[in-house]
Design an enzyme around this catalytic site. Structure first.
Site, PDB file in Angstrom:
ATOM      1  N   ASP A  82      -4.811   8.226   9.398  1.00 53.32           N
ATOM      2  CA  ASP A  82      -5.139   7.485  10.607  1.00 53.32           C
ATOM      3  C   ASP A  82      -5.228   8.404  11.804  1.00 53.32           C
ATOM      4  O   ASP A  82      -4.521   9.396  11.896  1.00 53.32           O
ATOM      5  CB  ASP A  82      -4.065   6.436  10.870  1.00 53.32           C
ATOM      6  CG  ASP A  82      -4.053   5.417   9.776  1.00 53.32           C
ATOM      7  OD1 ASP A  82      -5.003   4.636   9.711  1.00 53.32           O
ATOM      8  OD2 ASP A  82      -3.110   5.443   8.975  1.00 53.32           O
ATOM      9  N   ASP A 116       4.510   0.403  12.162  1.00 54.65           N
ATOM     10  CA  ASP A 116       3.337  -0.303  11.631  1.00 54.65           C
ATOM     11  C   ASP A 116       3.296  -1.784  12.048  1.00 54.65           C
ATOM     12  O   ASP A 116       2.247  -2.408  11.997  1.00 54.65           O
ATOM     13  CB  ASP A 116       3.305  -0.197  10.105  1.00 54.65           C
ATOM     14  CG  ASP A 116       3.052   1.229   9.654  1.00 54.65           C
ATOM     15  OD1 ASP A 116       2.510   2.013  10.446  1.00 54.65           O
ATOM     16  OD2 ASP A 116       3.409   1.566   8.507  1.00 54.65           O
ATOM     17  N   LYS A 131       0.836  -1.208   0.000  1.00 55.40           N
ATOM     18  CA  LYS A 131       0.000   0.000   0.000  1.00 55.40           C
ATOM     19  C   LYS A 131       0.867   1.253   0.000  1.00 55.40           C
ATOM     20  O   LYS A 131       0.634   2.189  -0.779  1.00 55.40           O
ATOM     21  CB  LYS A 131      -0.891   0.001   1.254  1.00 55.40           C
ATOM     22  CG  LYS A 131      -1.549   1.350   1.535  1.00 55.40           C
ATOM     23  CD  LYS A 131      -2.403   1.317   2.782  1.00 55.40           C
ATOM     24  CE  LYS A 131      -1.676   1.625   4.071  1.00 55.40           C
ATOM     25  NZ  LYS A 131      -1.328   3.044   4.305  1.00 55.40           N
ATOM     26  N   ASN A 132       1.871   1.269   0.899  1.00 50.30           N
ATOM     27  CA  ASN A 132       2.635   2.500   1.078  1.00 50.30           C
ATOM     28  C   ASN A 132       3.644   2.746  -0.036  1.00 50.30           C
ATOM     29  O   ASN A 132       4.359   3.743  -0.019  1.00 50.30           O
ATOM     30  CB  ASN A 132       3.296   2.522   2.455  1.00 50.30           C
ATOM     31  CG  ASN A 132       2.252   2.739   3.547  1.00 50.30           C
ATOM     32  OD1 ASN A 132       1.099   3.058   3.239  1.00 50.30           O
ATOM     33  ND2 ASN A 132       2.637   2.560   4.794  1.00 50.30           N
ATOM     34  N   ARG A 182      -3.914   9.822   4.173  1.00 51.90           N
ATOM     35  CA  ARG A 182      -2.700  10.592   4.405  1.00 51.90           C
ATOM     36  C   ARG A 182      -1.853  10.688   3.122  1.00 51.90           C
ATOM     37  O   ARG A 182      -1.230  11.699   2.853  1.00 51.90           O
ATOM     38  CB  ARG A 182      -1.906   9.904   5.526  1.00 51.90           C
ATOM     39  CG  ARG A 182      -0.506  10.430   5.760  1.00 51.90           C
ATOM     40  CD  ARG A 182      -0.492  11.677   6.595  1.00 51.90           C
ATOM     41  NE  ARG A 182       0.873  12.134   6.857  1.00 51.90           N
ATOM     42  CZ  ARG A 182       1.156  13.274   7.436  1.00 51.90           C
ATOM     43  NH1 ARG A 182       0.201  14.086   7.834  1.00 51.90           N
ATOM     44  NH2 ARG A 182       2.410  13.625   7.639  1.00 51.90           N
TER      45      ARG A 182
HETATM   46  N1  EPU Z   1       6.158  14.426  10.925  1.00 49.13           N
HETATM   47  C1  EPU Z   1       6.235  15.753  11.264  1.00 49.13           C
HETATM   48  N2  EPU Z   1       6.313  16.687  10.250  1.00 49.13           N
HETATM   49  C2  EPU Z   1       6.321  16.346   8.958  1.00 49.13           C
HETATM   50  C3  EPU Z   1       6.245  14.970   8.600  1.00 49.13           C
HETATM   51  C4  EPU Z   1       6.164  14.034   9.613  1.00 49.13           C
HETATM   52  O1  EPU Z   1       6.232  16.107  12.418  1.00 49.13           O
HETATM   53  O2  EPU Z   1       6.389  17.231   8.083  1.00 49.13           O
HETATM   54  C5  EPU Z   1       6.024  13.426  12.003  1.00 49.13           C
HETATM   55  C6  EPU Z   1       4.653  12.785  11.926  1.00 49.13           C
HETATM   56  O3  EPU Z   1       3.697  13.548  12.586  1.00 49.13           O
HETATM   57  C7  EPU Z   1       4.874  11.444  12.550  1.00 49.13           C
HETATM   58  C8  EPU Z   1       6.308  11.094  12.160  1.00 49.13           C
HETATM   59  O4  EPU Z   1       6.913  12.339  11.796  1.00 49.13           O
HETATM   60  O5  EPU Z   1       4.809  11.505  13.957  1.00 49.13           O
HETATM   61  C9  EPU Z   1       6.378  10.099  11.005  1.00 49.13           C
HETATM   62  O6  EPU Z   1       5.920  10.686   9.844  1.00 49.13           O
HETATM   63  P1  EPU Z   1       6.366  10.207   8.379  1.00 49.13           P
HETATM   64  O7  EPU Z   1       6.326  11.409   7.501  1.00 49.13           O
HETATM   65  O8  EPU Z   1       7.631   9.424   8.437  1.00 49.13           O
HETATM   66  O9  EPU Z   1       5.188   9.218   8.022  1.00 49.13           O
HETATM   67  P2  EPU Z   1       4.076   9.341   6.934  1.00 49.13           P
HETATM   68  O10 EPU Z   1       4.686   9.560   5.600  1.00 49.13           O
HETATM   69  O11 EPU Z   1       3.015  10.265   7.377  1.00 49.13           O
HETATM   70  C10 EPU Z   1       4.182   6.757   6.455  1.00 49.13           C
HETATM   71  C11 EPU Z   1       3.189   5.654   6.350  1.00 49.13           C
HETATM   72  C12 EPU Z   1       2.674   5.253   7.716  1.00 49.13           C
HETATM   73  C13 EPU Z   1       3.848   4.877   8.597  1.00 49.13           C
HETATM   74  C14 EPU Z   1       4.886   6.023   8.633  1.00 49.13           C
HETATM   75  C15 EPU Z   1       6.133   5.696   9.405  1.00 49.13           C
HETATM   76  C16 EPU Z   1       2.142   6.102   4.235  1.00 49.13           C
HETATM   77  C17 EPU Z   1       0.925   6.498   3.486  1.00 49.13           C
HETATM   78  N3  EPU Z   1       2.059   6.100   5.541  1.00 49.13           N
HETATM   79  O12 EPU Z   1       3.470   7.879   7.003  1.00 49.13           O
HETATM   80  O13 EPU Z   1       1.878   4.099   7.493  1.00 49.13           O
HETATM   81  O14 EPU Z   1       3.383   4.608   9.893  1.00 49.13           O
HETATM   82  O15 EPU Z   1       5.267   6.352   7.284  1.00 49.13           O
HETATM   83  O16 EPU Z   1       6.752   4.571   8.881  1.00 49.13           O
HETATM   84  O17 EPU Z   1       3.153   5.755   3.652  1.00 49.13           O
HETATM   85  C18 EPU Z   1      -0.003   2.695   7.651  1.00 49.13           C
HETATM   86  O18 EPU Z   1       0.284   2.238   6.545  1.00 49.13           O
HETATM   87  O19 EPU Z   1      -0.880   2.175   8.391  1.00 49.13           O
HETATM   88  C19 EPU Z   1       0.679   3.909   8.120  1.00 49.13           C
HETATM   89  C20 EPU Z   1       0.197   4.679   9.065  1.00 49.13           C
END
Ligand code: EPU
Length: 426
Positions: free
Chosen positions: A123, A313, A26-27, A99
């Site tokens: 989420d 995750d 998915k990601n 997201r």
């Molecule tokens: N963060 C910030 N500022 C930003 C970006 C992120 O503070 O500009 C913080 C977030 O709030 C969070 C942490 O950094 O606390 C991680 O954020 P990251 O940007 O790494 O994650 P994401 O891109 O929002 C993806 C996956 C998530 C997974 C995380 C960490 C997707 C669509 N989502 O999220 O997957 O948990 O990376 O590995 O790729 C899931 O698939 O169930 C899921 C939640």
């Protein structure tokens, strides 16, 4: 998604036996879909999971100017047609549902010079800001205004920059990477996220004609190319390590022996080492993994970290495995402070877990006891299904639209391994 909400009903099962094929991630697929905004023509993605989030991303891209359709005869093949006339606006009704909608920001800004995007949802486990995405793009010449719940970004042409992240954010790395493709000059991203899904995106971009170096490392270097110089490609989506871990967890709590076709040992190494500590035996094979699980696992301690660490995750699955393992395990969450919400649901199944801030202490019990529970998000939902396999009586999981967002036929695949599980109308 069905309009009448269904439930997943699970009975104690196992030992599990057999083979399942791990679907595409998915990601990764959601980001690859967004990246087709960079080039006109028909992009073909193979090994695409049939999940609700792919359909939602399809609707979002459709609103912008890229149509998506499943291949009429080939299994799990998605064709995306970029018609060239893009409307760089991502409306609230679609963006608030996933997201990953934030991933249209980089491609649209670099291609169209302007974007209007509703602030993203996703989420419900804690604040997930986009400050790092914006700061990186600002360093490349973009200007932002935020008003009435919308982010508006503008830049006639982005320019290269040296960007160092405080934290290796997955989404920010992806947005800077895609934005840099048509920027003037070279962009260096330091402390970039290194997840296999990011490498998949880099490989996709390179196949399209982008110039990206350092793939798989924490320093990505992108030399900008002219707008219009990319071309559509056919690309196979990387296998989903989180779905793979879900089947291993299922075998872990029931015992048994399973084979996971397509699972990649090298993408899950840290986690698999922990599983071995817990008593599982895991063997890498040319086209997947084989897993043997004992009657009862041993407890261990686990902390989540950005890749190559153990992903957040995986954590609900690990907590569920510890809930029926022999001994006490401590699980530390280092990414999302609020991501222990499912613990209350596991407690309803008889799990002995206490949480304190970022830590959960899990005291294993021999088996859980079935009850009605609610899935709070994708991964926790899957963990509750796994817990149901180790629970006497009947476990009825509601809120399964969360599971359908990220799991391609979880129920069918578990049934193929011999689990007593079904979907029932609500
Ligand atoms: N963060 C910030 N500022 C930003 C970006 C992120 O503070 O500009 C913080 C977030 O709030 C969070 C942490 O950094 O606390 C991680 O954020 P990251 O940007 O790494 O994650 P994401 O891109 O929002 C993806 C996956 C998530 C997974 C995380 C960490 C997707 C669509 N989502 O999220 O997957 O948990 O990376 O590995 O790729 C899931 O698939 O169930 C899921 C939640």
């Amino acid at each position: 998604m069905d309009s009448a909400p269904e439930h997943i009903v699970v009975h104690r099962s196992g030992p599990l036996h057999g083979e399942v094929t791990v679907p595409g991630a998915k990601n990764s697929v959601l980001k690859l879909m967004a990246t087709t905004l960079l080039t006109n023509g028909v992009t073909t993605l193979t090994n695409v999971p049939d999940i609700a989030d792919v359909a939602i991303m399809g609707d979002l891209l459709d609103a912008i100017g890229v149509t998506t359709a499943w291949h009429p005869t080939e299994h799990r093949v998605l064709q995306l047609t970029n018609h060239g006339a893009l409307t760089p606006v991502a409306p609230y009704e679609l963006v608030e549902r996933i997201r990953a909608s934030i991933n249209v920001l980089g491609p649209l800004l670099t291609r169209c010079g302007t974007v209007r995007l509703s602030l993203p949802g996703g989420d419900d486990f804690g604040s997930r800001p986009i400050d790092m995405h914006m700061a990186g793009l600002e360093a490349m010449g973009a200007t932002f205004t935020i008003e009435h719940g919308y982010v508006e970004a503008a830049a006639d042409r982005l320019h290269g920059a040296n960007i160092t992240f405080d934290f290796p954010s997955v989404g920010a790395t992806e947005n800077i990477l895609t934005a840099a493709v048509f920027a003037k000059g070279t962009t260096v991203i330091d402390n970039a996220a290194r997840e296999p899904e990011i490498a998949d995106l880099c490989n996709f971009l390179v196949a399209m004609g982008a110039d990206v170096e350092g793939i798989g490392s924490s320093t990505l270097v992108v030399h900008g190319v002219e707008r219009g110089s990319l071309h559509p490609v056919t690309h196979e989506v990387v296998p989903d390590r989180i779905q793979a871990a879900t089947y291993i967890a299922a075998a872990g709590v029931t015992g048994g022996e399973i084979r996971l076709r397509n699972a990649r040992y090298d993408h899950m190494e840290m986690l698999l080492r922990r599983f071995v500590d817990m008593g599982l035996s895991i063997t890498a094979q040319a086209d997947g993994l084989s897993v043997w699980a004992p009657e009862r696992m041993r407890a261990t301690d686990v902390a989540t970290l950005p890749y190559p660490g153990i992903a957040t995750d995986y954590k609900p699955l690990v907590v569920t495995m510890l809930a029926v393992a022999d001994g006490v395990g401590i699980v530390t969450e280092n990414l999302y402070p609020g991501r222990f919400r499912y613990v209350e649901e596991l407690q309803r199944l008889g799990a002995e877990i206490s949480t304190d801030g970022h830590h959960a202490v899990v005291r294993g019990v021999p088996h859980l006891s079935g009850a009605p529970v609610r899935a709070p998000d994708i991964r926790a939902g899957a963990a509750l299904v796994v817990a149901g396999l180790a629970a006497t009586g009947e476990t009825v999981i509601s809120g399964i639209h969360h599971i359908d967002r990220g799991y391609d036929d979880l129920v069918g695949r578990l049934r193929a391994l011999g689990a007593d599980i079904e979907r029932r109308p609500g």
